[in-house]
Design a protein around this motif. Structure first.
Motif, PDB file in Angstrom:
ATOM      1  N   MET A   5      -1.979   9.981   5.530  1.00  0.00           N
ATOM      2  CA  MET A   5      -2.624   8.688   5.262  1.00  0.00           C
ATOM      3  C   MET A   5      -1.808   7.581   5.924  1.00  0.00           C
ATOM      4  N   ALA A   6      -2.501   6.693   6.605  1.00  0.00           N
ATOM      5  CA  ALA A   6      -1.789   5.623   7.305  1.00  0.00           C
ATOM      6  C   ALA A   6      -1.009   4.770   6.305  1.00  0.00           C
ATOM      7  N   ALA A   7       0.121   4.224   6.789  1.00  0.00           N
ATOM      8  CA  ALA A   7       0.991   3.460   5.890  1.00  0.00           C
ATOM      9  C   ALA A   7       0.266   2.275   5.266  1.00  0.00           C
ATOM     10  N   ASN A   8      -0.567   1.597   6.071  1.00  0.00           N
ATOM     11  CA  ASN A   8      -1.283   0.437   5.535  1.00  0.00           C
ATOM     12  C   ASN A   8      -2.260   0.833   4.441  1.00  0.00           C
ATOM     13  N   LEU A   9      -2.940   1.942   4.681  1.00  0.00           N
ATOM     14  CA  LEU A   9      -3.913   2.408   3.699  1.00  0.00           C
ATOM     15  C   LEU A   9      -3.226   2.723   2.379  1.00  0.00           C
ATOM     16  N   SER A  10      -2.072   3.405   2.468  1.00  0.00           N
ATOM     17  CA  SER A  10      -1.413   3.759   1.215  1.00  0.00           C
ATOM     18  C   SER A  10      -0.843   2.509   0.546  1.00  0.00           C
ATOM     19  N   ALA A  11      -0.433   1.508   1.342  1.00  0.00           N
ATOM     20  CA  ALA A  11       0.040   0.261   0.723  1.00  0.00           C
ATOM     21  C   ALA A  11      -1.092  -0.407  -0.053  1.00  0.00           C
ATOM     22  N   VAL A  12      -2.310  -0.374   0.522  1.00  0.00           N
ATOM     23  CA  VAL A  12      -3.465  -0.962  -0.173  1.00  0.00           C
ATOM     24  C   VAL A  12      -3.769  -0.167  -1.451  1.00  0.00           C
ATOM     25  N   ALA A  13      -3.702   1.155  -1.336  1.00  0.00           N
ATOM     26  CA  ALA A  13      -3.959   1.983  -2.517  1.00  0.00           C
ATOM     27  C   ALA A  13      -2.953   1.664  -3.618  1.00  0.00           C
ATOM     28  N   TYR A  14      -1.669   1.494  -3.232  1.00  0.00           N
ATOM     29  CA  TYR A  14      -0.640   1.139  -4.217  1.00  0.00           C
ATOM     30  C   TYR A  14      -0.948  -0.213  -4.849  1.00  0.00           C
ATOM     31  N   LEU A  15      -1.469  -1.129  -4.035  1.00  0.00           N
ATOM     32  CA  LEU A  15      -1.808  -2.447  -4.562  1.00  0.00           C
ATOM     33  C   LEU A  15      -2.916  -2.337  -5.616  1.00  0.00           C
TER      34      LEU A  15
END
Lengths: 303, 99
Positions: free
Chosen positions: A1-11
């Motif tokens: 999973m792309a880093a940005n996508l996982s950052a959004v998921a964490y958000l």
């Protein structure tokens, strides 16, 4: 999973946790709040497992399975009256888990991207020692709280002369060891730091009377939040930072609110037998018995 | 300060941290006394989000001491997650039935 996508998921997961806490503050929305919390946790775990650095799933699935079975059985079997000590026992697990995560980062800094063994970034070492020390204090402090609530240890405040000087001394030694550890990255010092933090956790909670334990449990909750936040800084993980700060501050506020509800001063509860020597200690033990904050709460919850 | 607008990521994290502290502060202020214990138990469950760190530690394929630490931390945090949410659910169920 792309880093940005996982950052959004964490958000998203962080927002769900905020909504969980918000939900739990009113009876109408409380159950929904719990579901928000579960959803947030699910997203957090799935997102982490999809991380490209996570490749070996055997131990992860085994660990989750063991934890799920034990946790669910305990939660279904426990008596409702034993709730405060159950929460205390659970806190000790979070504390220990935080110590383990910090140690894992020390032994395998590459997996967290914080440098290589022997050359871990200074900031990460500071965050690591903070996380490990607070985690260890949470662990041993929660064990004492559990033992007192369960009646394994006398609920009376255990006070001895020179206690606060001893605590102060150990505290200073912990800070000093932490500083040397950060400078040298010496693994034995890390374990010494953890060991002394265990000891001070015991010593801080022992002088606090049994009736004040619900406040202490909430305070330890707050500690477990701060240790998660320290881990978040260490791992550069925004979710851990958000949730850590959230739990840390809400736990502190809740313990303050609980003190106010039973007409106790926050400071005098937290410091226990601190300050007033034996006079202060006896005042604490006399003031305790009639208040019994934990059972009063349970009664209200049942109505 | 060579490139005018390079901010250390740490500063962003610090901002997130401080704002989240305020969120936690305001969210909990209005809690009703009857919900103190369920709230504590749900915050406890939520704090086991530390499992994120444990999962990463247990992530590499080859076995190592860090992986063992991660494995143990996963078990502890998972006990907390499942136990915490289930027990909160039980408390809230009791709460609603009586109402």
């Amino acid at each position: 999973m792309a880093a940005n996508l996982s950052a959004v998921a964490y958000l998203i997961s962080g927002v769900l946790f905020i909504m969980a806490l918000r939900g739990l503050s009113s009876p109408v929305t409380a159950r929904r709040g719990n579901y928000f919390g579960i959803a947030g946790m699910l997203i957090a775990i799935v997102t982490t497992i999809l991380n490209p650095n996570v490749l070996g799933f055997d131990l992860i699935i085994l660990g989750l399975g063991i934890g799920a079975v034990i946790g669910t059985i305990i939660a279904l079997r426990i008596q409702m009256t034993a709730m405060p000590q159950l929460i205390a026992a659970f806190h000790s697990l979070v504390g220990l888990a935080a110590v383990l995560v910090a140690s894992a980062a020390l032994y395998a800094p590459e997996s967290y991207g914080i440098g290589i063994t022997g050359q871990i970034k200074t900031a990460s070492l500071i965050e690591m020692s903070l996380g490990a020390a607070i985690g260890a204090i949470t662990f041993s402090g929660s064990l004492v709280a559990f033992a007192k609530l369960q009646g394994l240890v006398t609920g009376d405040p255990l006070v001895f002369p020179g206690q606060h000087w001893l605590n102060l001394l150990i505290g200073i030694v912990i800070v000093a060891i932490g500083a040397v550890f950060v400078a040298q990255e010496a693994i034995p010092l890390f374990w010494l730091l953890v060991g002394l933090s265990f000891v001070i956790g015991f010593l801080i909670i022992l002088p606090i009377g049994g009736a004040d334990m619900p406040v202490v449990v909430s305070m330890l909750n707050s500690y477990s939040g701060w240790t998660a936040a320290a881990a978040g800084f260490m791992l550069s993980n925004d979710l851990l930072i958000i949730v850590g700060a959230l739990v840390g501050s809400s736990g502190a506020i809740l313990s303050y609110i609980m003190c106010r509800a039973m007409n106790r001063s926050f400071i005098s509860v937290i410091l226990g037998g601190f300050g007033g020597e034996s006079a202060g200690a006896s005042a604490v033990s006399q003031g305790e018995k009639p208040h019994r904050a934990g059972s009063a709460d349970d009664g209200q919850a049942g109505n | 300060m060579e490139a005018a607008a390079v901010i250390d990521p740490f500063v962003f994290r610090l901002a997130i941290f401080v704002l989240a502290i305020f969120v936690g502060y305001y969210v909990v202020w209005s809690v009703t006394p009857a919900l103190h214990t369920p709230l504590m138990s749900v915050t406890n469950a939520i704090s086991s989000v530390i499992i994120v760190g444990a999962l990463i530690a247990a992530g590499p394929e080859e076995i190592s001491i860090a992986k063992i630490f991660g494995f143990a931390a996963i078990i502890l945090a998972a006990i907390n997650i499942f136990g915490g949410f289930v027990v909160t659910q039980r408390m809230l169920q009791m709460f609603r039935k009586k109402k």
